[in-house]
Scaffold this motif. Structure first.
Motif, short mmCIF file in Angstrom:
data_model
loop_
_atom_site.label_atom_id
_atom_site.label_comp_id
_atom_site.label_asym_id
_atom_site.label_seq_id
_atom_site.Cartn_x
_atom_site.Cartn_y
_atom_site.Cartn_z
N GLU A 1 0.83 -1.20 0.00
CA GLU A 1 0.00 0.00 0.00
C GLU A 1 0.87 1.26 0.00
OE1 GLU A 1 -3.66 2.04 2.55
OE2 GLU A 1 -2.82 0.10 3.17
N SER A 2 1.92 1.26 0.78
CA SER A 2 2.81 2.41 0.84
C SER A 2 3.44 2.70 -0.51
CB SER A 2 3.90 2.16 1.89
OG SER A 2 4.87 3.18 1.87
N GLU A 3 3.89 1.65 -1.20
CA GLU A 3 4.54 1.83 -2.50
C GLU A 3 3.53 2.26 -3.57
OE1 GLU A 3 7.63 1.94 -3.12
OE2 GLU A 3 8.40 1.19 -1.21
N CYS A 4 2.35 1.66 -3.55
CA CYS A 4 1.36 1.95 -4.58
C CYS A 4 0.72 3.32 -4.40
CB CYS A 4 0.28 0.87 -4.60
SG CYS A 4 0.88 -0.75 -5.15
N ARG A 5 0.75 3.87 -3.19
CA ARG A 5 0.18 5.20 -2.95
C ARG A 5 1.10 6.32 -3.44
NH1 ARG A 5 -4.34 5.89 -0.15
NH2 ARG A 5 -5.13 4.21 1.21
N LYS A 6 2.35 6.01 -3.67
CA LYS A 6 3.28 7.04 -4.10
C LYS A 6 2.90 7.59 -5.46
CE LYS A 6 7.17 5.25 -1.39
NZ LYS A 6 8.52 4.65 -1.41
N ASP A 7 3.21 8.86 -5.69
CA ASP A 7 2.85 9.50 -6.95
C ASP A 7 3.53 8.84 -8.14
OD1 ASP A 7 1.22 11.33 -5.68
OD2 ASP A 7 2.81 12.83 -5.45
N SER A 8 4.77 8.44 -7.95
CA SER A 8 5.52 7.85 -9.05
C SER A 8 5.53 6.33 -8.96
CB SER A 8 6.96 8.36 -9.04
OG SER A 8 7.73 7.69 -10.03
N TRP A 9 5.28 5.68 -10.11
CA TRP A 9 5.37 4.23 -10.18
C TRP A 9 6.66 3.78 -10.84
CZ3 TRP A 9 1.57 -0.10 -9.92
CH2 TRP A 9 0.62 0.11 -8.92
N GLN A 10 7.60 4.67 -11.01
CA GLN A 10 8.88 4.28 -11.57
C GLN A 10 9.54 3.27 -10.65
OE1 GLN A 10 11.52 7.49 -12.45
NE2 GLN A 10 13.09 6.19 -13.35
N GLY A 11 10.02 2.17 -11.26
CA GLY A 11 10.69 1.13 -10.48
C GLY A 11 9.76 0.31 -9.62
N ILE A 12 8.47 0.27 -9.93
CA ILE A 12 7.52 -0.45 -9.09
C ILE A 12 7.83 -1.96 -9.03
CG2 ILE A 12 5.79 -0.93 -10.88
CD1 ILE A 12 5.09 0.19 -7.23
N ILE A 13 8.43 -2.50 -10.09
CA ILE A 13 8.74 -3.94 -10.09
C ILE A 13 9.79 -4.25 -9.01
CG2 ILE A 13 9.57 -5.90 -11.44
CD1 ILE A 13 6.87 -4.78 -12.35
N PRO A 14 10.98 -3.63 -9.02
CA PRO A 14 11.92 -3.95 -7.94
C PRO A 14 11.48 -3.47 -6.57
CG PRO A 14 12.79 -2.20 -9.35
CD PRO A 14 11.58 -2.74 -10.03
N GLU B 1 4.52 12.36 -13.04
CA GLU B 1 4.44 13.55 -12.21
C GLU B 1 5.32 14.69 -12.71
OE1 GLU B 1 5.50 10.65 -11.36
OE2 GLU B 1 7.59 10.79 -10.70
N LEU B 2 6.27 14.39 -13.59
CA LEU B 2 7.18 15.40 -14.12
C LEU B 2 6.78 15.91 -15.50
CD1 LEU B 2 10.60 13.76 -13.11
CD2 LEU B 2 9.32 15.53 -11.88
N SER B 3 5.66 15.40 -16.03
CA SER B 3 5.24 15.77 -17.37
C SER B 3 4.76 17.22 -17.43
CB SER B 3 4.12 14.85 -17.85
OG SER B 3 4.56 13.51 -17.92
N ASN B 4 4.98 17.83 -18.60
CA ASN B 4 4.54 19.20 -18.86
C ASN B 4 3.64 19.22 -20.08
OD1 ASN B 4 6.11 20.52 -16.77
ND2 ASN B 4 7.91 20.00 -18.00
#
Length: 587
Positions: A260-273, A484-487
């Motif tokens: 839950e802590s990891e999935c709540r984060k704004d960024s999903w970069q590196g979600i696999i490791p 989250e860094l997109s413009n």
């Protein structure tokens, strides 16, 4: 590894023996008698009298077998089932005959990659694989023979047992559940609750793996609740799936809190490791058009190696990747000469090749006698050249054009190693222009680089040739991936994307644009999730979760209507691409 070394050293001798064995066994089959082979088993006689064919040429024979004719029409061994190819012929699924012996041969082939992977990833055999695999519904021919996807056949025929010896995190019943939601939910749940044991993750195609991760993005809260309580959500109604999962699931509030802590984060970069910390690599096919998913998987995997282990099709298994750590763009497959007898048709204008004007489901045209003489054997292909692969198999295909275009990348002893280039058929054409899959893929890749400064990438795409107005024009549908860094992207940048694509196309297309016989190319930006909707639609019509690939060209009215209902903005190329007349003179 010793076997691979031996067969690649003696590739020419083995190929001669394989053909003789196939022809000797099947000397009395109707098809070979029809073409006057008269029991000959030598290469010269075979090439002289047996024609190079496409599916349409043997479709009447396939129908006879499907309708109950048990005489030896194509093969002396009884046909045990049909594998359904992802392609179609006249709107019907292609039925590829299969025998029990051929299935066993393919099982042995699958095992060849194990020592290769163990060498590259020591200890990989000590953990589990979180592979997302799915069956499709089966049908029966009038004779009672099963017709099903290759992965469905493999899973249903497997002797996979649940328990500690299961190499996968998922129980067998999760794989065999035909309801996609219940299948992927239970597979994801089992993968999460055994997260420390996962040493490799993957799916058949890259697109399928991404879809599974996006499923996690949408349903992680339900999955966390199941892990926290040690119960299975009531949405899972299949009793076999529930029972199988409950044998694995245990209450684990600490793990649920971590997920839950990891999935709540704004960024999903590196979600696999982050969720599966011991993962060594991601096993997915990323060659051909699947290469466009590499940035997305890299984002989720944080640079974990992407490994394409094998190259095969419903018609034949071909080769293995002996360098699993190679970049996706450099992946090559070493052909195993014991699998079938291989021939190669040079890709050029005479035999159609990548210049043939067909639609996305058409079959290559037949070859005349002179063109058939152009075919070369396995050991005689030339480095850097492109070929269409032609197979003669133990299961009753003779000089059959598979439709894949390959490029010779190197050699392992005397066996060639091939890059997969594309499926042969042309995708887009308005006039005499011809744009194929690889050309479109490269053009989109170049254009998408314009979006990098805005931290946006093209998540998926398709196209169609819009001829509702004259002159017609190419339309590309892009679904974008943002973080989250997109413009915001200015309209002029998307216009530049259109122009970049046009500039990347072949001379004939650019000539037509300059002569105003093709209108400016258009990019239509669609809502997030659009390509999942297309996949859902295809699956509702009987497509397989495992074999589904986003069509790079669409012609189905319902799909075009679906795409158009989700368009958010449209952009056109602002000017004609550069074109200079080039003339070829013949003395």
């Amino acid at each position: 590894m010793e076997f691979i070394e031996k067969v690649t050293e003696n590739a020419d001798e083995i190929q001669t023996r394989v053909l003789a064995e196939i022809l000797s066994r099947n000397s009395n089959v109707e098809y070979l008698k029809r073409h006057g082979l008269d029991g000959h088993t030598d290469t010269e006689a075979f090439k002289k009298v047996v024609p190079v064919i496409s599916y349409e040429d043997i479709q009447p024979d396939i129908k006879r077998i499907a309708n109950g004719d048990s005489s030896p029409i194509l093969c002396c061994e009884p046909i045990s089932e049909f594998l359904t190819s992802s392609g179609t012929s006249g709107g019907e699924r292609k039925l590829v005959p299969m025998t029990g012996e051929e299935l066993r041969r393919r099982e042995s082939f699958n095992n060849l990659s194990t020592p290769v992977m163990t060498q590259c990833f020591p200890g990989i055999d000590r953990g589990k694989a979180m592979n997302f695999l799915f069956v499709a519904s089966e049908s029966k021919t009038p004779s009672g023979l099963l017709a099903r996807q290759a992965i469905t056949s493999l899973l249903r025929n497997s002797d996979l047992k649940d328990g500690p010896d299961n190499p996968f995190t998922s129980p067998r019943d999760s794989f065999l559940c035909e309801d996609y939601f219940q299948s992927v939910y239970s597979q994801m749940l089992c993968g999460l609750c055994q997260n420390k044991q996962v040493l490799r993750a993957g799916a058949i195609f890259a697109a399928g793996f991404i879809r599974a991760i996006r499923f996690l993005e949408e349903h992680w809260s339900l999955l966390c609740n199941d892990i926290r309580t040690g119960s299975v959500n009531s949405l899972i109604t299949d009793p076999l799936v529930r029972e199988a999962v409950m044998r694995i699931l245990r209450p684990d509030p600490e793990l649920a809190d971590l997920i839950e802590s990891e999935c709540r984060k704004d960024s999903w970069q590196g979600i696999i490791p982050r969720l599966w910390p011991n993962t060594m690599y991601i096993s997915v096919i990323v060659t051909g058009t699947m290469s466009q998913y590499v940035p997305t998987i890299d984002y989720y995997g944080n640079g974990l190696p992407l490994v394409s282990t094998l190259y095969g099709s419903s018609e034949c298994y071909f080769g293995i990747n002996l360098n699993p750590l190679s970049k996706p763009s450099d992946v090559s497959y070493t052909f195993i000469p014991t699998m079938a007898y291989f021939e190669f048709l040079p890709v050029n204008e005479n035999n159609g090749g990548r210049d043939e004007v067909t639609d996305s489901t058409s079959v290559p045209k037949s070859l005349d006698g002179e063109e058939q003489q152009e075919l070369v054997d396995l050991v005689n292909v030339k480095l850097g050249h492109e070929y269409e692969v032609v197979v003669t198999t133990y299961a009753g295909l003779y000089r059959y054009r598979v439709g894949d275009v390959l490029r010779v990348a190197g050699f392992k002893n005397n066996a060639p190693q091939f890059n997969f280039v594309c499926r042969k058929n042309v995708l887009l054409s308005i006039d005499s222009d011809k744009t194929d899959e690889a050309e479109l893929q490269n053009a989109v890749k170049k254009a998408a680089s314009n979006l990098i400064p805005f931290n946006i990438c093209v998540a998926d795409y398709t196209s169609y040739a819009d001829t509702t107005q004259v002159p017609g024009h190419y339309v590309l549908y892009w679904e974008l991936s943002q973080n989250e860094l997109s413009n915001p992207v200015p309209p002029t940048v998307f216009q530049d994307c259109c122009f970049t694509i046009e500039e990347s196309f072949a001379s004939m297309y650019r000539q037509h644009r300059n002569s105003k016989t093709i209108s400016p190319l258009e990019i239509r930006i669609v809502e997030a999730g659009t390509f999942d909707k297309i996949m859902d639609y295809a699956i509702s019509l009987g497509a397989s979760n495992n074999q589904y690939k986003t069509p790079r060209c669409v012609k189905s009215e319902p799909i075009i209507e679906l795409l158009d209902t989700r368009v958010m903005s449209c952009y056109f190329s602002p000017k004609c691409p550069q074109w200079t007349p080039q003339w070829n003179y013949k003395n």
